[in-house]
Motif scaffolding. Structure first.
Motif, mmCIF file in Angstrom:
data_model
loop_
_atom_site.group_PDB
_atom_site.id
_atom_site.type_symbol
_atom_site.label_atom_id
_atom_site.label_comp_id
_atom_site.label_asym_id
_atom_site.label_seq_id
_atom_site.Cartn_x
_atom_site.Cartn_y
_atom_site.Cartn_z
ATOM 1 N N ILE A 198 0.851 -1.192 0.000
ATOM 2 C CA ILE A 198 0.000 0.000 0.000
ATOM 3 C C ILE A 198 0.886 1.240 0.000
ATOM 4 O O ILE A 198 1.980 1.246 0.572
ATOM 5 N N ASN A 199 0.419 2.295 -0.659
ATOM 6 C CA ASN A 199 1.267 3.492 -0.736
ATOM 7 C C ASN A 199 1.237 4.305 0.569
ATOM 8 O O ASN A 199 2.239 4.919 0.933
ATOM 9 N N TYR A 200 0.106 4.318 1.289
ATOM 10 C CA TYR A 200 0.043 4.995 2.582
ATOM 11 C C TYR A 200 -0.214 3.963 3.684
ATOM 12 O O TYR A 200 -1.036 3.062 3.513
ATOM 13 N N SER A 201 0.447 4.107 4.811
ATOM 14 C CA SER A 201 0.216 3.184 5.928
ATOM 15 C C SER A 201 -1.212 3.366 6.455
ATOM 16 O O SER A 201 -1.817 4.417 6.271
ATOM 17 N N PRO A 202 -1.790 2.343 7.104
ATOM 18 C CA PRO A 202 -3.176 2.432 7.578
ATOM 19 C C PRO A 202 -3.371 3.555 8.596
ATOM 20 O O PRO A 202 -2.505 3.809 9.442
ATOM 21 N N CYS A 203 -4.528 4.214 8.527
ATOM 22 C CA CYS A 203 -4.887 5.220 9.521
ATOM 23 C C CYS A 203 -5.436 4.504 10.760
ATOM 24 O O CYS A 203 -5.527 3.278 10.795
ATOM 25 N N VAL A 204 -5.859 5.244 11.772
ATOM 26 C CA VAL A 204 -6.361 4.646 13.012
ATOM 27 C C VAL A 204 -7.626 3.831 12.746
ATOM 28 O O VAL A 204 -7.767 2.694 13.231
ATOM 29 N N HIS B 51 3.122 -3.846 3.819
ATOM 30 C CA HIS B 51 4.295 -3.111 3.338
ATOM 31 C C HIS B 51 3.794 -1.758 2.815
ATOM 32 O O HIS B 51 2.916 -1.720 1.956
ATOM 33 N N TYR B 52 4.342 -0.654 3.295
ATOM 34 C CA TYR B 52 3.833 0.653 2.887
ATOM 35 C C TYR B 52 4.977 1.560 2.427
ATOM 36 O O TYR B 52 6.127 1.411 2.831
ATOM 37 N N ALA B 53 4.606 2.545 1.569
ATOM 38 C CA ALA B 53 5.606 3.452 0.991
ATOM 39 C C ALA B 53 5.763 4.740 1.775
ATOM 40 O O ALA B 53 6.817 5.374 1.728
ATOM 41 N N MET B 54 4.711 5.154 2.513
ATOM 42 C CA MET B 54 4.782 6.417 3.248
ATOM 43 C C MET B 54 3.937 6.315 4.516
ATOM 44 O O MET B 54 2.840 5.750 4.501
ATOM 45 N N THR B 55 4.420 6.870 5.610
ATOM 46 C CA THR B 55 3.681 6.887 6.869
ATOM 47 C C THR B 55 2.523 7.869 6.772
ATOM 48 O O THR B 55 2.717 9.031 6.402
ATOM 49 N N TYR B 56 1.329 7.389 7.095
ATOM 50 C CA TYR B 56 0.143 8.242 7.016
ATOM 51 C C TYR B 56 0.065 9.130 8.259
ATOM 52 O O TYR B 56 0.023 8.646 9.389
ATOM 53 N N LYS B 57 0.048 10.439 8.014
ATOM 54 C CA LYS B 57 -0.021 11.448 9.086
ATOM 55 C C LYS B 57 1.034 11.181 10.165
ATOM 56 O O LYS B 57 2.222 11.082 9.879
ATOM 57 N N ASP B 58 0.604 10.990 11.439
ATOM 58 C CA ASP B 58 1.572 10.849 12.530
ATOM 59 C C ASP B 58 1.889 9.406 12.879
ATOM 60 O O ASP B 58 2.605 9.128 13.846
#
Length: 323
Positions: free
Chosen positions: A102-108, A129-136
């Protein structure tokens, strides 16, 4: 299993690779900004598909791609026949491992949904496996110690896996589309391709395309008729009758040209030396000097211009000419 994707292979790969990369070109073009859409590539021994975030959900908000994927799996279970259901239940007695790219990591919220799914399906393992951390990264904090879930960022081997999957999925999709298009006639085959690729959704678009084709076919028909019209109203016999060769010989005899454009005229105003000077047959070694002289003559100013340039502005002629 490869689910139809409304994106091209190029779109999907670009969404994955641009996420998280700080590209200075985003100032000039929106293309280089981080994608607002999430993409999820799923790999397992029984599944190979692409999922995209949904623009709008029941509550009017966009549905994140992880939730869309889990909803699809659960709704597929409910639509199974009794025989397929028991077959799938037997398969669930074995552990099933999914690689989720996934390109963004899962949100809460997505993290809560993933944990709920894992708790209901204890034999399922999600390798995320993710490409960028979503928000914080709060979603990652919820998932980091959850049993049945592993987390990692994209790496060298991960990029190879996800790129290969994207290519495989789109190749399968195009092969299926090719079979469907070949089985249908004319404009219906075009309509099938547009719907499958999600290119054009306007209901009457095919009708409009057909009407446009008819208009341009008529234009081409008229163009061919122009030649027929010319042959009908201006036949070759007409010219032979009204503009015979004798007419030209009578009113435009060769003596006319010899009288008004005698050879001496060209020798006087366009002597052979002129051509030899400015258009020599062979370029001499001093060609650069010749061209410089021609340029100097071209840029040469009158005495009045020289005086104005020297006394009016204090700038040289060269400065003014090239400023």
């Amino acid at each position: 299993m490869a689910r139809s994707s409304p994106h091209s292979c190029e779109d999907d790969i670009e969404i994955m690779i641009r996420t998280g990369v700080r590209d200075w070109r985003h100032v000039e073009s929106d293309r280089y900004k981080w994608p607002q859409e999430a993409i999820l590539v799923v790999q397992s021994n029984r599944l190979n598909e692409i999922n995209h975030s949904k623009p709008k959900h029941i509550n009017g908000r966009a549905q994140h791609v992880e939730c869309a994927f889990l909803d699809e799996i659960e709704s597929a279970d409910q639509s199974l026949s009794l025989e397929d259901y028991f077959s799938k239940m037997r398969m669930r007695q074995q552990k099933t491992e999914y690689d989720l790219y996934i390109n963004y990591s899962p949100c809460v919220d997505c993290a809560d949904r993933i944990i709920e799914f894992i708790n209901n399906h204890p034999l399922v393992i999600f390798n995320i496996h993710y490409a960028m951390t979503y928000k914080d990264g709060d979603g990652l904090r919820k998932l980091k110690y959850q049993e049945g879930i592993t987390l990692s960022t994209m790496s060298d081997s991960n990029w190879k896996s996800v790129t290969t999957s994207l290519l495989d999925i789109h190749i399968q999709k195009m092969q299926k589309l090719q079979e469907e298009v070949r089985s249908k006639p004319g404009y219906e085959s075009l309509n099938t391709a547009l719907k499958y690729l999600d290119i054009e959704r306007f209901p009457k678009w095919i009708t409009m395309r057909k009407e446009a084709d008819e208009v341009h076919d008529q234009i081409l028909h008229d163009i061919f008729e122009e030649e027929e019209y010319f042959e009908e109203y201006w036949p070759e016999e007409y010219f032979e009758e009204y503009w015979p060769e004798e007419y030209f010989e009578e009113y435009w005899p060769e003596e006319y040209f010899e009288e008004y454009w005698p050879e001496e005229y060209f020798e006087e105003y366009w002597p052979e030396e002129y051509f030899e000077e400015y258009w020599p047959e062979e370029v001499s070694e001093d060609e650069d000097e010749v061209q410089d002289e021609i340029l100097d003559d071209t840029l040469k100013l009158t005495p009045f211009e020289e005086y104005w340039l020297a006394n009016g502005s204090g700038r040289s002629s060269f400065d003014l000419l090239y400023s």
